[in-house]
Scaffold this active site. Structure first.
Site, PDB file in Angstrom:
ATOM      1  N   ASP A  88      16.794  44.826   2.308  1.00 18.80           N
ATOM      2  CA  ASP A  88      15.815  44.586   3.331  1.00 18.80           C
ATOM      3  C   ASP A  88      16.188  43.552   4.321  1.00 18.80           C
ATOM      4  O   ASP A  88      17.142  42.669   3.757  1.00 18.80           O
ATOM      5  CB  ASP A  88      14.408  44.392   2.913  1.00 18.80           C
ATOM      6  CG  ASP A  88      14.377  43.221   2.023  1.00 18.80           C
ATOM      7  OD1 ASP A  88      15.203  42.640   1.295  1.00 18.80           O
ATOM      8  OD2 ASP A  88      13.165  42.442   2.117  1.00 18.80           O
ATOM      9  N   GLU A 153      13.092  41.376  -0.658  1.00 20.27           N
ATOM     10  CA  GLU A 153      13.362  39.911  -0.665  1.00 20.27           C
ATOM     11  C   GLU A 153      12.742  38.938   0.606  1.00 20.27           C
ATOM     12  O   GLU A 153      12.154  37.979   0.254  1.00 20.27           O
ATOM     13  CB  GLU A 153      14.950  39.662  -0.746  1.00 20.27           C
ATOM     14  CG  GLU A 153      15.322  38.256  -1.325  1.00 20.27           C
ATOM     15  CD  GLU A 153      15.176  37.134  -0.200  1.00 20.27           C
ATOM     16  OE1 GLU A 153      15.389  36.251  -0.414  1.00 20.27           O
ATOM     17  OE2 GLU A 153      15.229  37.642   0.869  1.00 20.27           O
TER      18      GLU A 153
END
Ligand code: BES
Ligand code: ZN
Length: 458
Positions: A88, A153
């Site tokens: 991400d 994250e």
């Protein structure tokens, strides 16, 4: 080994083309409108793991974004390395400050420019490609390898934390390898041994029950923006210390050895300030810049909203104002305790004329990793061999929430093989990653597997 390195050199252009495909997927985890891209990106990573020769590759669905897993366990009796990364990325705004499309990577000045180029696609792709190089040449790896690449994250990493607790056996390993941090300076091989923690809070101040004319009411009723500004100003004293009672209670000091190490790094504060376009640096009195960044807790306002922010002028006394405030933490501060202390203190600071609401958004524990572990020594040797220079040891100011969990739940050392640069503009427009480091990172990863295979299994 030579054939593995040759393969990497020969396949560099294809590796870069594949990294470009990875970077084209706009996997922004914080924006609900990108939900589909998260799945696409997870599938892309899975495909690359399969192509690299990993077995048992699968997506584990979670409440949030899928986790990507893959393994190769064909080296019985040899240690196992768990490789972590995140697919991400952060949002791209302000978009008009990008010199090229954030999701159409370009190569310029020996760097690849795109959102996620450094944080973290470029850095985790390094390890996928090092594994591929082994599998496509010698047909096996010197150690057992497991990959776990997450998609949350940048939003606190909630799903991976739950997954880790429920899958300790699957993730069992002798070391965790992560490249999601930075080199000390360009071309200097670096192992990071510390990360700061985080406590992220939101404060909302409410005054009158509606926006008011600032002429008819100004001076008679509390202005939430004024009160919020006063509150924020009270959070530091004149020496740059944070005023929350008990805030420094558990802060560990730097050891003598660490201080000596910092001295040896010969950090130039002048150069640092110049590069950032500021005349002078600022921070907690009595500490150098590296100490402030690596070993001291901080408090920063990350965003503030309230009142009229459009073009032109509007005379208004707003009903509400809010701020997002985060604190970077160091061992042994506890983000939950800090959040409580923050809440209690800011509540005590506002007058009765306004209401205050405080929300604990998310947090991360700080970590310092012992440097004497064989995994760390192997990583230092490997990076030094790849870069042709002596490896330095640094701490980092940023946070990776899952690191502490890995260390505790898996009882394994965590190797932070940072490959980015602080000047790579992560979370900012024009993010980039050096292609030279990309190549040397792949070679470092190869040497790490080789070095670590010599370490006796616990
Ligand atoms: N790669 C960074 C962490 C990082 C940044 C390490 C700078 C070293 C130097 C990571 O992707 C990140 O941005 N983490 C967040 C975590 C937070 C959302 C809990 C951070 O540090 O803000
Ligand atoms: Zn990040």
């Amino acid at each position: 080994m030579k054939q593995v390195i040759n393969y990497i050199e020969e396949n560099q252009n294809r590796y870069i083309e594949e990294l470009k495909d990875y970077l084209r997927i706009p996997s922004i985890s914080t924006l609900p409108s990108h939900k589909k891209d998260m799945k696409t990106c997870a599938n892309f990573v899975a495909k690359k793991l399969k192509e690299a020769g990993m077995k048992n590759v699968k997506l584990f669905p979670t409440k949030g974004n899928p986790l990507v897993y893959g393994e190769w366990l064909g080296a019985p009796g040899k240690p196992t390395v768990l490789i972590y990364g995140h697919y991400d990325v952060q949002p791209v705004d302000p978009l008009d400050e990008w010199e090229s499309d954030p999701f159409e990577p370009v190569i310029k000045d020996g760097k690849i420019w795109a959102r996620g180029a450094d944080d973290n696609k470029g850095q985790n792709f390094v390890h996928i490609k090092s594994v591929e190089a082994f599998m496509k040449t010698v047909g096996k790896l010197p150690v057992n390898v497991k990959f776990l690449i997450e998609g949350e994250e940048e939003v606190g990493g909630e799903s991976i934390e739950i997954f880790l607790k429920q899958n300790k056996k699957l993730l069992k390993c002798d070391a965790v390898l992560i490249s999601d941090t930075s080199l000390y300076a360009p071309g200097i091989p670096t192992i990071n041994y510390g990360l700061r923690g985080l406590s992220y809070m939101e404060v909302e101040i409410t005054g009158p029950n509606r926006d008011l004319h600032s002429g008819s009411f100004g001076g008679a009723v509390a202005n939430p923006i004024n009160e919020l500004a006063k509150l924020i100003a009270k959070l530091h004293n004149k020496d740059g210390k944070i005023t929350i009672p008990g805030f420094y209670k558990n802060v560990k000091r730097l050891t003598k050895k660490e201080k000596e190490n910092i001295k040896k790094l010969r950090f130039s504060e002048k150069k640092f300030a110049k590069e950032l376009g500021v005349k002078e640096l600022q921070g907690e009195k009595g500490y150098s810049t590296l100490e402030r960044l690596w070993a001291r807790p901080t408090l920063d306002c990350n965003g503030i909203v309230g009142g009229f922010t459009g073009e032109g002028a509007k005379t208004v006394l707003p009903s509400k104002a809010s701020a997002k405030i985060s604190m970077r933490l160091v061992p042994d501060q506890d983000p939950k305790e800090i959040a409580r202390a923050f809440t209690k203190y800011v509540k005590s600071l506002v007058p009765k004329s306004v209401k205050i609401n405080v929300t604990d958004m998310h947090g991360a524990y700080p970590v310092v990793i012992p440097l004497n572990d064989p995994a760390i020594i192997a990583a230092a040797k490997a990076t030094s061999k790849a870069f042709g220079k002596k490896t330095v040891f640094t701490r980092e100011g940023g946070s990776i929430p899952i690191v502490v969990e890995f260390a505790q739940q898996l009882n394994a050392p965590v190797v932070l093989m940072g490959l980015g640069l602080d000047s790579d503009n992560i979370h900012s427009p024009n993010e980039h990653f050096s292609l030279d480091t990309f190549r040397l990172g792949i070679i470092s990863s190869v040497y790490f597997f080789e070095e670590f295979s010599k370490v006796k299994k616990k």
